[in-house]
Design a protein around this motif. Structure first.
Motif, PDB file in Angstrom:
ATOM      1  N   ALA A 190       0.786  -1.221   0.077  1.00 53.40           N
ATOM      2  CA  ALA A 190       0.098  -0.040  -0.093  1.00 53.40           C
ATOM      3  C   ALA A 190       1.048   1.222   0.007  1.00 53.40           C
ATOM      4  CB  ALA A 190      -1.061  -0.051   1.276  1.00 53.40           C
ATOM      5  N   MET A 191       1.869   1.268   0.821  1.00 55.80           N
ATOM      6  CA  MET A 191       2.826   2.499   0.822  1.00 55.80           C
ATOM      7  C   MET A 191       3.519   2.607  -0.508  1.00 55.80           C
ATOM      8  SD  MET A 191       2.019   3.540   3.711  1.00 55.80           S
ATOM      9  CE  MET A 191       3.023   5.027   3.864  1.00 55.80           C
ATOM     10  N   VAL A 192       3.973   1.554  -1.487  1.00 56.64           N
ATOM     11  CA  VAL A 192       4.424   1.701  -2.714  1.00 56.64           C
ATOM     12  C   VAL A 192       3.507   2.718  -3.512  1.00 56.64           C
ATOM     13  CG1 VAL A 192       5.212   0.509  -4.693  1.00 56.64           C
ATOM     14  CG2 VAL A 192       5.515  -0.374  -2.563  1.00 56.64           C
ATOM     15  N   ILE A 195       3.149   6.781  -1.003  1.00 57.72           N
ATOM     16  CA  ILE A 195       4.477   7.648  -0.992  1.00 57.72           C
ATOM     17  C   ILE A 195       4.612   8.203  -2.481  1.00 57.72           C
ATOM     18  CG2 ILE A 195       6.745   7.720  -0.576  1.00 57.72           C
ATOM     19  CD1 ILE A 195       5.064   7.381   1.998  1.00 57.72           C
ATOM     20  N   PRO A 196       4.545   7.786  -3.419  1.00 60.98           N
ATOM     21  CA  PRO A 196       4.630   8.338  -4.563  1.00 60.98           C
ATOM     22  C   PRO A 196       3.498   9.407  -4.938  1.00 60.98           C
ATOM     23  CG  PRO A 196       5.398   6.269  -5.089  1.00 60.98           C
ATOM     24  CD  PRO A 196       4.679   6.295  -3.601  1.00 60.98           C
ATOM     25  N   ALA A 197       2.410   8.868  -4.632  1.00 58.36           N
ATOM     26  CA  ALA A 197       1.280   9.817  -4.791  1.00 58.36           C
ATOM     27  C   ALA A 197       1.435  10.982  -4.012  1.00 58.36           C
ATOM     28  CB  ALA A 197       0.007   9.152  -4.634  1.00 58.36           C
ATOM     29  N   ARG A 230      -6.192  17.474 -12.501  1.00 58.07           N
ATOM     30  CA  ARG A 230      -6.418  16.005 -12.867  1.00 58.07           C
ATOM     31  C   ARG A 230      -5.399  15.190 -12.034  1.00 58.07           C
ATOM     32  NH1 ARG A 230      -7.871  18.314 -18.201  1.00 58.07           N
ATOM     33  NH2 ARG A 230      -5.698  17.864 -18.940  1.00 58.07           N
ATOM     34  N   LEU A 231      -4.132  15.474 -12.364  1.00 59.43           N
ATOM     35  CA  LEU A 231      -3.251  14.566 -11.862  1.00 59.43           C
ATOM     36  C   LEU A 231      -3.096  14.512 -10.175  1.00 59.43           C
ATOM     37  CD1 LEU A 231      -0.437  13.253 -11.962  1.00 59.43           C
ATOM     38  CD2 LEU A 231       0.730  15.551 -11.680  1.00 59.43           C
ATOM     39  N   THR A 232      -3.490  15.560  -9.728  1.00 62.04           N
ATOM     40  CA  THR A 232      -3.555  15.463  -8.180  1.00 62.04           C
ATOM     41  C   THR A 232      -4.856  14.966  -7.484  1.00 62.04           C
ATOM     42  OG1 THR A 232      -4.219  18.075  -8.220  1.00 62.04           O
ATOM     43  CG2 THR A 232      -1.871  17.433  -7.721  1.00 62.04           C
ATOM     44  N   THR A 233      -5.932  15.282  -8.279  1.00 61.87           N
ATOM     45  CA  THR A 233      -7.082  14.187  -8.064  1.00 61.87           C
ATOM     46  C   THR A 233      -6.804  12.921  -7.872  1.00 61.87           C
ATOM     47  OG1 THR A 233      -8.499  16.029  -8.912  1.00 61.87           O
ATOM     48  CG2 THR A 233      -9.529  14.096  -8.382  1.00 61.87           C
ATOM     49  N   VAL A 234      -6.309  12.362  -8.951  1.00 58.92           N
ATOM     50  CA  VAL A 234      -5.924  10.958  -9.057  1.00 58.92           C
ATOM     51  C   VAL A 234      -5.001  10.639  -7.883  1.00 58.92           C
ATOM     52  CG1 VAL A 234      -4.458   9.121 -10.182  1.00 58.92           C
ATOM     53  CG2 VAL A 234      -5.972  10.746 -11.544  1.00 58.92           C
ATOM     54  N   CYS A 235      -3.831  11.659  -7.342  1.00 62.61           N
ATOM     55  CA  CYS A 235      -3.050  11.431  -6.202  1.00 62.61           C
ATOM     56  C   CYS A 235      -3.810  11.138  -4.865  1.00 62.61           C
ATOM     57  CB  CYS A 235      -2.151  12.539  -6.102  1.00 62.61           C
ATOM     58  SG  CYS A 235      -0.853  12.416  -7.577  1.00 62.61           S
ATOM     59  N   ALA A 236      -4.909  12.223  -4.813  1.00 63.79           N
ATOM     60  CA  ALA A 236      -5.877  12.197  -3.649  1.00 63.79           C
ATOM     61  C   ALA A 236      -6.434  10.991  -3.446  1.00 63.79           C
ATOM     62  CB  ALA A 236      -6.792  13.474  -3.551  1.00 63.79           C
ATOM     63  N   VAL A 237      -7.073  10.419  -4.610  1.00 65.14           N
ATOM     64  CA  VAL A 237      -7.815   9.166  -4.517  1.00 65.14           C
ATOM     65  C   VAL A 237      -6.868   7.867  -3.970  1.00 65.14           C
ATOM     66  CG1 VAL A 237      -9.064   7.352  -5.772  1.00 65.14           C
ATOM     67  CG2 VAL A 237      -9.555   9.742  -6.006  1.00 65.14           C
ATOM     68  N   VAL A 238      -5.767   7.837  -4.573  1.00 66.70           N
ATOM     69  CA  VAL A 238      -4.448   6.879  -3.904  1.00 66.70           C
ATOM     70  C   VAL A 238      -4.193   7.114  -2.858  1.00 66.70           C
ATOM     71  CG1 VAL A 238      -2.262   6.180  -4.712  1.00 66.70           C
ATOM     72  CG2 VAL A 238      -3.963   6.658  -6.494  1.00 66.70           C
ATOM     73  N   LEU A 239      -3.977   8.342  -2.259  1.00 68.37           N
ATOM     74  CA  LEU A 239      -3.611   8.630  -1.224  1.00 68.37           C
ATOM     75  C   LEU A 239      -4.448   8.139  -0.047  1.00 68.37           C
ATOM     76  CD1 LEU A 239      -2.080  12.009  -1.213  1.00 68.37           C
ATOM     77  CD2 LEU A 239      -0.838   9.900  -0.311  1.00 68.37           C
ATOM     78  N   VAL A 240      -5.813   8.417  -0.261  1.00 69.91           N
ATOM     79  CA  VAL A 240      -6.859   8.013   0.751  1.00 69.91           C
ATOM     80  C   VAL A 240      -7.043   6.537   0.856  1.00 69.91           C
ATOM     81  CG1 VAL A 240      -9.369   8.097   1.507  1.00 69.91           C
ATOM     82  CG2 VAL A 240      -8.024  10.213   0.709  1.00 69.91           C
ATOM     83  N   SER A 242      -4.917   3.947  -0.508  1.00 68.58           N
ATOM     84  CA  SER A 242      -3.647   3.200   0.092  1.00 68.58           C
ATOM     85  C   SER A 242      -3.209   3.787   1.511  1.00 68.58           C
ATOM     86  CB  SER A 242      -2.513   3.668  -0.607  1.00 68.58           C
ATOM     87  OG  SER A 242      -2.171   4.940  -0.783  1.00 68.58           O
ATOM     88  N   GLY A 243      -3.552   4.863   1.919  1.00 64.68           N
ATOM     89  CA  GLY A 243      -3.182   5.213   3.454  1.00 64.68           C
ATOM     90  C   GLY A 243      -4.348   4.481   4.325  1.00 64.68           C
ATOM     91  N   GLY A 244      -5.594   4.313   3.967  1.00 65.40           N
ATOM     92  CA  GLY A 244      -6.398   3.619   4.593  1.00 65.40           C
ATOM     93  C   GLY A 244      -6.128   2.217   4.774  1.00 65.40           C
TER      94      GLY A 244
END
Length: 629
Positions: A190-192, A195-197, A230-240, A242-244
């Motif tokens: 999950a952290m893989v 962290i990049p996101a 668009r890029l950071t919206t994808v990052c936000a979804v991945v962060l939530v 994977s962080g969860g």
């Protein structure tokens, strides 16, 4: 420095200080010595600085490569892209210094020794502890990025620098809290993603603010902002997501109370709220607030790395859970192999996403009225299915603890899946389905110097075959099997090295170095004996490979490890020949089809009165005649 950056820095420092002094002695719960509050605070602040510099480096490189307007050809960097790379260069210089200091402080934190003692015994203590090694790797990776960003002027080189930047960002995390205890395989995977996101989001935000501040006359700022969103919206979804997942593993079945849980919830809440504020306030207004919020997120991550995860105090993991992350209570029955799934969030999920993206590309072509061979689609989907099954099914689980099952997965990932994937022609599909600007990205990367080096027939063949002998007939295999991240790296190497080799031999896509069919056949026949020899050597080997690792697992239902190893050798010998036979048949079919096309082209030219061979022969005679005269 802008006001928002000052506020974000202050918020980060205050948050880290509060967590360190409020938590008290977190080392006692683990039976370790406490290096003292000042050392813990210094390590927390240095870690935050290193993480911030790392995220800015990685995100600014992504921003310069994929967000700002690009030149018509992917050669020299544009002025805006170069400005983003310079931001990355400055951040990387800070990153090198902070990571080097973190090596010493992490030794002190891990061993409970004062900094002076850590400095006096630094080499030995670094060799004995994992996190300082990771910070040392980060220091080297950051140094490469810092040097590279100072010298690069081309788009391809800025993209290639993302490799060492990603390694440096991930190294301290994948050996930290997520690498310990039950389910650590899931948390690490999950952290893989996590962290990049986070790094791309933070760094792209800093680069965007620089772009808007120093480019008031830019021709397309709104388009750049839209790409960033668009890029950071994808990052936000991945962060939530994977962080969860990682948070659920580290919290465990404990009650949702306490400082660790509160800090985790604050972090995830801030990440989820920022896109909502952005949608409410417009495209540019919340950038300063966004920067402060992400500063809080970085500080919360540092705080979580300092605190003891609640799950560690609930149960004592078994030896198998400590090493693998999960239990293997019984032998690999048919039901376990078929039904005992445990999704690999890196390779398994990556295979699912790769299949989805490929099908989306095929759909784009069909909507445009173009055709795409069904056989290629089937081959790509089958290759992705092989990767998914070999990493996420019950077979993938037992591959982590049994040598014979591991060899099944190895051969499938190294020989079967790559054959199917290269027959899918993903590069050709991308060049046809992507818009013109994105096609140039693909073309530039495929034909760059690094790709030509990796795809050199000699290099590809040596890596493809030689890695078998280097890995299994040295201590490397036993060392890599002890760590989940290393096991994943091993699987990725199997897949990539196999893909590059078979790309040269039977790939549908045009390789950087094209070979005639006879040379391809020779290249294939040159490696086949080495695969057979490898299996034979394993079947006759009298000593155990990675004996300490397999003894640690204590699989009572597998008492004879040497017999299992010899079975693995037999699997390597038998299963390695079948894909090679398929490759030979595919290569001969491609060769015959190419000859038919050439014959049709020649006949068509002859029907129109054109004979290329005759014309070339006459031109040669004319040249010789002219020389005599």
């Amino acid at each position: 420095m802008s006001r928002a950056a000052v506020v974000a820095s202050a918020v980060s420092v205050v948050c880290v200080a509060v967590v360190v002094f409020w938590a008290g002695d977190v080392h006692a719960a683990l039976g370790d010595s406490d290096p003292g509050r000042l050392t813990s605070l210094a390590f927390g602040l240095v870690r935050t600085l290193a993480n911030a510099a790392a995220t800015i480096t990685l995100g600014a490189l992504v921003f310069g490569a994929f967000v700002v307007p690009a030149p018509a050809r992917r050669t020299k960097l544009t002025a805006h892209a170069y400005a983003a790379v310079r931001i990355a260069a400055t951040a990387a210089a800070v990153w090198v210094v902070a990571a080097a200091v973190a090596v010493v402080l992490s030794v002190s934190d891990a061993t409970g020794q004062p900094v002076s003692v850590a400095l006096s015994h630094l080499p030995g203590l670094v060799a004995a502890t994992e996190e300082p090694k990771a910070w040392l790797v980060t220091t080297v990776a950051a140094g490469l990025v810092a040097a590279g960003t100072r010298m690069t002027l081309t788009w391809v080189n800025s993209v290639l620098l993302l490799g060492p930047a990603l390694i440096g960002v991930l190294a301290p995390v994948i050996v930290g809290h997520v690498a310990n205890g039950a389910w650590h395989d899931v948390a690490t995977n999950a952290m893989v993603w996590h962290i990049p996101a986070a790094a791309v989001w933070v760094g792209a935000l800093v680069a965007l603010r620089g772009y808007l501040r120093h480019s008031p006359g830019a021709t397309s700022p709104d388009e750049v902002v839209r790409r960033y969103h668009r890029l950071t919206t994808v990052c936000a979804v991945v962060l939530v997501l994977s962080g969860g997942v990682a948070g659920a593993v580290l919290v465990g079945p404990a009650r949702l109370t306490g400082g660790y849980v509160a800090l985790l919830l604050i972090k995830l809440a801030v990440v989820a709220v920022i896109p909502l504020l952005r949608a409410r306030w417009g495209t540019r207004r919340p950038l300063g607030v966004e920067l402060v919020g992400l500063g809080l997120v970085l500080a919360a991550s540092t705080g979580l790395a300092h605190l003891v995860p609640p799950a560690w105090g609930l149960t004592r993991p078994s030896p198998q859970e400590t090493v693998l992350g999960f239990e293997l209570p019984g032998g690999p029955s048919a039901a376990e192999l078929v039904l005992g799934w445990r999704l690999d969030l890196v390779l398994g999920l990556g295979a699912v996403l790769a299949a989805a993206v490929y099908l989306a590309g095929v759909r784009t072509l069909r909507h445009r009225g173009d055709s795409w061979p069904l056989g290629r689609t089937v081959a790509w989907a089958a290759g992705c299915a092989v990767v998914l099954v070999m990493t996420s099914s019950g077979l993938g689980r037992y591959a982590a603890g049994m040598f014979s099952t591991h060899m099944v997965a190895h051969m499938a990932l190294n020989m079967l899946a790559p054959v199917l994937l290269v027959l899918g022609g993903p590069i050709t599909l991308a060049l046809r389905a992507l818009p013109p600007g994105s096609r140039q990205w693909v073309t530039a990367l495929v034909h760059c110097r690094a790709a030509r080096t990796v795809a050199h027939p000699a290099v590809a063949a040596v890596v493809f075959v030689g890695s078998f002998y280097v890995l299994y007939f040295s201590d490397l295999f036993g060392e890599m099997m002890r760590f989940h991240w290393a096991h994943q790296l091993m699987n990725i190497h199997f897949l990539v090295s196999g893909y590059v080799f078979f790309w040269l031999v039977i790939g549908v896509d045009r390789a950087p170095r094209t070979l005639p069919h006879l040379a391809r056949l020779g290249l294939l026949f040159s490696v086949m004996p080495f695969h057979a020899f490898f299996g034979v050597i394993l079947m006759n080997k009298q000593t155990l490979i990675a004996e300490d690792f397999y003894r640690t697992l204590d699989l009572t239902w597998l008492p004879d490890l040497l017999t299992d190893q010899r079975l693995g050798g037999g699997i390597a010998w038998a299963t390695g020949e079948v894909p090679m036979l398929v490759v030979v048949i595919a290569l001969l079919h491609q060769w015959a089809r190419a000859d038919r096309r050439e014959a049709v082209r020649f006949d068509r030219s002859a029907d129109h009165g054109h004979d290329d061979r005759l014309a070339a022969y006459n031109a040669m005679l004319a040249e010789l005649s002219g020389r005599r005269n």
